[in-house]
Design an enzyme around this catalytic site. Structure first.
Site, short mmCIF file in Angstrom:
data_model
loop_
_atom_site.label_atom_id
_atom_site.label_comp_id
_atom_site.label_asym_id
_atom_site.label_seq_id
_atom_site.Cartn_x
_atom_site.Cartn_y
_atom_site.Cartn_z
N ARG A 19 -43.58 30.78 -49.97
CA ARG A 19 -42.71 31.82 -49.08
C ARG A 19 -41.36 31.20 -48.42
NH1 ARG A 19 -48.28 32.71 -47.43
NH2 ARG A 19 -48.85 34.76 -48.08
N LYS A 36 -27.11 34.70 -50.72
CA LYS A 36 -27.69 35.97 -51.67
C LYS A 36 -27.98 35.38 -53.03
CE LYS A 36 -24.69 39.77 -50.53
NZ LYS A 36 -23.59 40.92 -51.38
N GLU A 96 -11.87 35.28 -58.09
CA GLU A 96 -12.65 35.22 -56.92
C GLU A 96 -11.79 34.33 -55.78
OE1 GLU A 96 -15.19 37.16 -56.32
OE2 GLU A 96 -16.41 37.28 -58.37
N LYS A 127 -15.28 32.58 -46.83
CA LYS A 127 -16.46 33.01 -46.99
C LYS A 127 -17.41 32.88 -45.92
CE LYS A 127 -20.18 34.50 -49.85
NZ LYS A 127 -20.59 34.82 -51.27
N GLU A 133 -24.44 42.13 -44.89
CA GLU A 133 -23.59 42.87 -45.36
C GLU A 133 -23.74 44.40 -44.64
OE1 GLU A 133 -22.60 42.43 -49.48
OE2 GLU A 133 -22.20 44.59 -49.52
N ARG A 164 -18.55 41.91 -44.36
CA ARG A 164 -18.81 41.28 -45.16
C ARG A 164 -18.55 42.15 -46.70
NH1 ARG A 164 -24.04 37.24 -47.07
NH2 ARG A 164 -23.39 36.76 -48.96
N ASN A 209 -16.10 42.31 -51.55
CA ASN A 209 -16.46 43.17 -52.75
C ASN A 209 -14.86 43.96 -53.11
OD1 ASN A 209 -19.09 42.88 -52.92
ND2 ASN A 209 -19.49 44.45 -51.37
N HIS A 263 -14.19 44.93 -56.68
CA HIS A 263 -15.66 44.93 -57.27
C HIS A 263 -16.50 46.16 -57.55
CE1 HIS A 263 -15.70 40.63 -56.40
NE2 HIS A 263 -16.65 40.23 -57.10
N HIS A 265 -17.50 46.24 -61.20
CA HIS A 265 -18.99 46.48 -61.85
C HIS A 265 -19.05 47.45 -62.79
CE1 HIS A 265 -20.45 44.32 -58.03
NE2 HIS A 265 -20.54 43.41 -58.86
N HIS A 310 -17.33 38.25 -65.51
CA HIS A 310 -17.32 38.88 -64.22
C HIS A 310 -15.94 38.64 -63.44
CE1 HIS A 310 -18.40 40.35 -60.22
NE2 HIS A 310 -18.22 39.17 -59.71
N1 NAD Z 1 -25.08 35.07 -54.82
C1 NAD Z 1 -23.88 35.48 -54.60
O1 NAD Z 1 -23.49 35.58 -53.73
C2 NAD Z 1 -23.00 35.74 -56.10
C3 NAD Z 1 -21.79 36.01 -55.95
C4 NAD Z 1 -20.93 36.01 -57.00
C5 NAD Z 1 -21.46 35.94 -58.19
N2 NAD Z 1 -22.82 35.88 -58.24
C6 NAD Z 1 -23.75 35.63 -59.84
O2 NAD Z 1 -23.14 34.35 -60.22
C7 NAD Z 1 -22.97 34.69 -61.70
C8 NAD Z 1 -21.86 34.26 -62.54
O3 NAD Z 1 -21.65 32.96 -62.06
P1 NAD Z 1 -20.82 31.94 -63.03
O4 NAD Z 1 -19.49 32.76 -63.29
O5 NAD Z 1 -20.78 30.60 -62.56
O6 NAD Z 1 -21.57 32.14 -64.58
P2 NAD Z 1 -22.48 30.98 -65.07
O7 NAD Z 1 -23.65 30.56 -64.21
O8 NAD Z 1 -23.04 31.61 -66.34
O9 NAD Z 1 -21.55 29.59 -65.58
C9 NAD Z 1 -20.54 30.13 -66.49
C10 NAD Z 1 -20.63 29.38 -67.91
O10 NAD Z 1 -20.10 27.94 -67.55
C11 NAD Z 1 -21.00 27.06 -67.74
N3 NAD Z 1 -20.88 26.05 -66.89
C12 NAD Z 1 -21.18 26.15 -65.65
N4 NAD Z 1 -20.62 24.60 -64.95
C13 NAD Z 1 -20.10 23.92 -66.01
C14 NAD Z 1 -19.36 22.97 -65.99
N5 NAD Z 1 -19.08 22.08 -64.77
N6 NAD Z 1 -18.84 22.39 -67.23
C15 NAD Z 1 -18.99 23.21 -68.29
N7 NAD Z 1 -19.86 24.11 -68.27
C16 NAD Z 1 -20.04 24.88 -67.18
C17 NAD Z 1 -22.35 27.53 -67.90
O11 NAD Z 1 -23.40 26.90 -68.53
C18 NAD Z 1 -22.02 29.03 -68.24
O12 NAD Z 1 -21.82 29.09 -69.67
C19 NAD Z 1 -23.50 36.09 -62.19
O13 NAD Z 1 -24.78 36.38 -62.38
C20 NAD Z 1 -23.16 36.86 -60.52
O14 NAD Z 1 -24.03 37.99 -60.17
C21 NAD Z 1 -23.75 35.49 -57.20
ZN ZN Z 2 -17.63 38.72 -57.52
#
Ligand code: NAD
Ligand code: ZN
Length: 381
Positions: free
Chosen positions: A123, A145, A187, A228, A238, A242, A246, A249, A253, A268
């Site tokens: 939990r 999130k 971003e 942020k 949100e 917040r 977006n 976005h 999306h 993305h």
């Molecule tokens: N929780 C939130 O508030 C929030 C906000 C925005 C996005 N997201 C989520 O985040 C995800 C996208 O995140 P992302 O763009 O980091 O994608 P990701 O985690 O897939 O990373 C992108 C790529 O880079 C590689 N990588 C990461 N760090 C590295 C490093 N230092 N050196 C070499 N390779 C590296 C990873 O293995 C992957 O192949 C989505 O699922 C999205 O929904 C969440």
């Molecule tokens: Zn985003």
């Protein structure tokens, strides 16, 4: 320390974000300060493990913290129920106690999955975010999130679970592929476009130094985290402000969905880049924002190597009606009205809760018919 600290003010759940150079090698000491003697489950992906896991485990061991790692396959498909089950079972097999912690070492995929696991195991366990992608450092690791995807859509299953500490080592970004760095940069630029024209102007002048590393990169990430953190502190769940995060976005999306979330076509941050240009151009056509600002936004995102038009997305041409139907399925739809983040110009975004479907449809048809002839180079494969 060669870096900055940003505090997320959330009362009893307040926490620090450390941004700087060499933080991964010093992670053991930082974590021992907030959780002395804790045991840790480190969740990471194969790419990050290869390059950075040994440094983290060495540092934790050096600080007397016992740690075990769980390595998941890289990519969005790991944000699934089956992967969540494996991760939670692995954490439970380590026999961690409630005062122990889950550490997420990776990009947004690892952060969202590990964060959700931390939210539900016993939990709620402590969570340490150690973001390694630019997107994760400026966005997903801050704000609480967490979640996974469903066949019904992205991020539809999840929880709010704030971390106890965020360690953003800006040097680990040196190993990030350039395409991923640029995607995260979209971003980062978003914070300037939402509410800080001075920051956007600074980025126009300094983006090359941000890409290169060093103090400019630390400054840009810290500015983004401050923006942020302020937004999250004002509206954690949100219900209002917040939503400004977006910006771009709703369009993004829809584009990602239309690409079937195929990262080879569109990641993305690239979708967000196109989406932010569309938000500015739509605001311009509605007489809300000056045309010069839309031109400036597009010029900057193009300069850093991001796509800015729908027609640059490789694959078959897109249809306005299909994009609209994705927008209507987006969870940001409330009682049938399309919620958009529109703008009065750079740094002046606002929430428009009653955008008319017809004006968005007309705008998209126009973008799609003129787009093909005007677009620049395609996204590199
Ligand atoms: N929780 C939130 O508030 C929030 C906000 C925005 C996005 N997201 C989520 O985040 C995800 C996208 O995140 P992302 O763009 O980091 O994608 P990701 O985690 O897939 O990373 C992108 C790529 O880079 C590689 N990588 C990461 N760090 C590295 C490093 N230092 N050196 C070499 N390779 C590296 C990873 O293995 C992957 O192949 C989505 O699922 C999205 O929904 C969440
Ligand atoms: Zn985003």
């Amino acid at each position: 320390m060669n870096g900055e600290t940003v505090r997320v003010e959330l009362g009893t759940r307040a926490y620090d974000i450390h941004i700087g150079s060499g933080l991964l090698a010093a992670a053991g000491a930082s974590i021992a300060r907030v959780l002395p003697g804790a045991r840790l489950a480190v969740i990471t992906d194969e790419n990050v493990a290869r390059m950075h896991l040994a440094t983290l485990l060495g540092s934790l061991g050096g600080a007397g913290l016992d740690a075990h790692s769980v390595v998941i396959p890289p990519g969005e498909s790991s944000k699934s129920f089956s992967r969540l089950e494996k991760a939670t079972e692995a954490i439970l097999a380590m026999r961690l106690e409630r005062g122990d912690a889950v550490a997420a070492l990776g990009g947004g995929v690892v952060g969202d999955l590990a964060g959700f696991a931390a939210a539900i195991v016993k939990r709620g366990m402590h969570l340490i975010q150690i973001p390694t992608s630019l997107l994760a450092q400026v966005d997903s690791s801050v704000g609480g999130k967490t979640g996974i995807n469903s066949p019904h859509g992205k991020n539809l299953v999840g929880a709010f679970h704030q971390p106890l500490l965020v360690l953003a080592d800006t040097d680990v970004l040196d190993t990030l592929p350039r395409r991923e760095f640029a995607a995260g940069y979209a971003e980062l630029a978003k914070y300037g476009l939402i509410s800080d024209a001075t920051f956007f102007q600074w980025l126009e002048q300094n983006w090359q130094a941000v890409f290169a590393g060093g103090p400019a990169r630390i400054h840009a990430i810290a500015e983004s985290c401050r923006a942020k953190a302020r937004t999250v502190a004002a509206d954690e769940r949100e219900s209002g402000e917040r939503a400004l995060l977006n910006l771009g976005h709703t369009f993004a999306h829809a584009l990602e969905a239309e690409c079937g979330y195929d990262a080879a076509r569109l990641v993305h941050g690239e979708a967000v880049s196109i989406g932010m240009v569309l938000a500015h151009r739509f605001s311009m056509t509605q007489g809300l924002a000056p045309a010069a600002d839309a031109v400036r936004v597009e010029a900057h995102l193009k300069a850093v190597g991001l796509p800015t038009r729908i027609a640059q997305i490789p694959g078959p041409p897109m249809l306005a009606e299909r994009l609209l139907s994705h927008m209507e399925q987006d969870k940001k739809v409330s009682r049938g009205r399309l919620t958009f983040i529109l703008t009065r110009g750079i740094g002046q975004a606002f929430v428009a809760r009653d955008a008319s479907r017809d004006s968005v449809a007309a705008f998209l048809r126009d973008e799609l018919s003129t787009g093909r002839s005007q677009a620049g180079a395609d996204i590199p494969a």
